[in-house]
Enzyme design. Structure first.
Site, mmCIF file in Angstrom:
data_model
loop_
_atom_site.group_PDB
_atom_site.id
_atom_site.type_symbol
_atom_site.label_atom_id
_atom_site.label_comp_id
_atom_site.label_asym_id
_atom_site.label_seq_id
_atom_site.Cartn_x
_atom_site.Cartn_y
_atom_site.Cartn_z
ATOM 1 N N TYR A 33 6.965 106.999 44.803
ATOM 2 C CA TYR A 33 8.069 106.861 43.507
ATOM 3 C C TYR A 33 7.371 105.838 42.542
ATOM 4 C CZ TYR A 33 9.467 101.817 44.742
ATOM 5 O OH TYR A 33 9.415 100.458 44.718
ATOM 6 N N ARG A 52 -0.830 105.941 38.639
ATOM 7 C CA ARG A 52 -0.586 105.448 39.863
ATOM 8 C C ARG A 52 0.093 106.434 40.605
ATOM 9 N NH1 ARG A 52 2.630 99.540 40.248
ATOM 10 N NH2 ARG A 52 4.291 101.270 39.559
ATOM 11 N N ARG A 101 12.677 119.329 61.732
ATOM 12 C CA ARG A 101 11.964 117.799 61.686
ATOM 13 C C ARG A 101 10.808 118.061 62.386
ATOM 14 N NH1 ARG A 101 12.021 113.421 64.938
ATOM 15 N NH2 ARG A 101 11.893 111.401 63.722
ATOM 16 N N LYS A 150 2.630 103.349 46.561
ATOM 17 C CA LYS A 150 4.035 103.011 46.227
ATOM 18 C C LYS A 150 4.802 104.040 46.884
ATOM 19 C CE LYS A 150 6.736 101.481 42.001
ATOM 20 N NZ LYS A 150 6.743 100.297 42.528
ATOM 21 N N GLU A 182 3.080 89.191 47.388
ATOM 22 C CA GLU A 182 3.688 89.631 46.438
ATOM 23 C C GLU A 182 5.134 89.456 46.565
ATOM 24 O OE1 GLU A 182 2.893 93.574 45.642
ATOM 25 O OE2 GLU A 182 3.229 94.026 47.569
ATOM 26 N N LEU A 206 0.470 95.883 45.661
ATOM 27 C CA LEU A 206 0.701 97.006 44.681
ATOM 28 C C LEU A 206 0.002 96.732 43.465
ATOM 29 C CD1 LEU A 206 1.914 99.749 44.325
ATOM 30 C CD2 LEU A 206 3.815 98.703 43.373
#
Length: 286
Positions: A33, A52, A101, A150, A182, A206
């Protein structure tokens, strides 16, 4: 007025938005995302977020559902349809919805990647947290080893936010091998003397788009920057501390684990960087 969202090629009212129960983003957090800020109805640092996003998809061998030019057009269309002046656009790319799945990745030729975007309104340029500063606690970093990608695997950062809330703080700084990695949703910095200190890029953190812009602006303003690990004890004895992210820009940190940082008020370095970032972002927004 109902918010208009984008779901797999369609613009629909949010109440009508649907994704498959077999979508791997839902079942396995197999998704990446980005969140791009909006100021004055324009996108901040879109190119950095797009690059990114592509890096994240490449790292997971995930096919992009659209080109970056098409993605920009979708962002702009959502901003227009929702009459958004200030806030952000959230986008999520998943590995799609196979028939059932399965741990094995589906064939991208048979199962196209999923794409969802939505806008949110939020005051960014004016912020109470920026004016008074925030308080953070330290917690052990228990995330997986590829934090440079991310992904939507955000359960532990969410738990960290709740740990901070339970402790009467605003956020948590995660610590690994004695050093701060972070924040739960932001990059972390301290200021000692005239030096801004923040952890160097690696798989451990990140690569923040706002972080990159801030360090560039700091260098242009002839501020000294040192990219290295720092400890919680160093943070407690620092002159200033702050965080950065796409939706906070810069928020000063005035307390770490109950210990006042500097004067206990937002410091001049954090305040100046925030001013520069907002000013330059307005100029460069698209």
């Amino acid at each position: 007025m109902s918010r208009i969202v984008y779901v797999n090629g369609e613009y629909v009212p949010e109440q009508e938005a649907k994704v498959s129960v077999f979508d791997r983003g839902f079942l396995m957090a197999d998704a990446v995302y980005e969140v791009t800020s909006v100021l004055d109805g324009k996108l901040v640092d879109f190119d950095g977020h797009a690059k990114r996003l592509q890096r994240s998809m490449d790292a997971l061998d995930m096919a992009s559902p659209v080109t970056m030019d098409e993605l920009l057009a979708i962002h702009r269309e959502l901003i227009t349809r929702n009459d958004l002046e200030e806030g952000g656009v959230y986008l999520q790319v998943t590995r799609g919805a196979p028939p059932d799945r399965d741990f094995a990745f589906p064939d991208p030729e048979q199962v196209p990647s999923g794409l969802v975007l939505f806008t949110f309104a939020k005051k960014l340029a004016q912020s109470a947290a920026a004016e008074k500063g925030i308080k953070v606690i330290s917690i052990e970093d228990q995330r997986w080893g590829r934090r440079d990608i991310k992904t939507v695997q955000l359960l532990y950062p969410s738990m960290g936010k709740m740990m901070a809330k339970a402790a009467g703080a605003d956020d948590a700084w995660m610590v690994e091998d004695g050093a701060v990695t972070e924040g739960t949703s932001n990059n972390a910095y301290i200021v000692k003397g005239n030096t801004i200190i923040t952890r160097a890029l690696s798989n451990d953190i990140l690569a923040g788009i706002t972080r990159a812009a801030l360090l560039r602006f700091a260098n242009e303003a002839q501020m000294k920057v040192e990219e290295r690990n720092f400890t919680i004890d160093e943070a407690k004895s620092a002159d200033e501390a702050f965080i950065s992210s796409a939706t906070t820009f810069v928020h000063p940190v005035v307390e770490v684990d109950g210990v006042q940082i500097g004067t206990g008020k937002p410091g001049s370095v954090a305040q100046r960087l925030r001013e520069i970032y907002i000013e330059e972002s307005r100029k460069a927004a698209v």
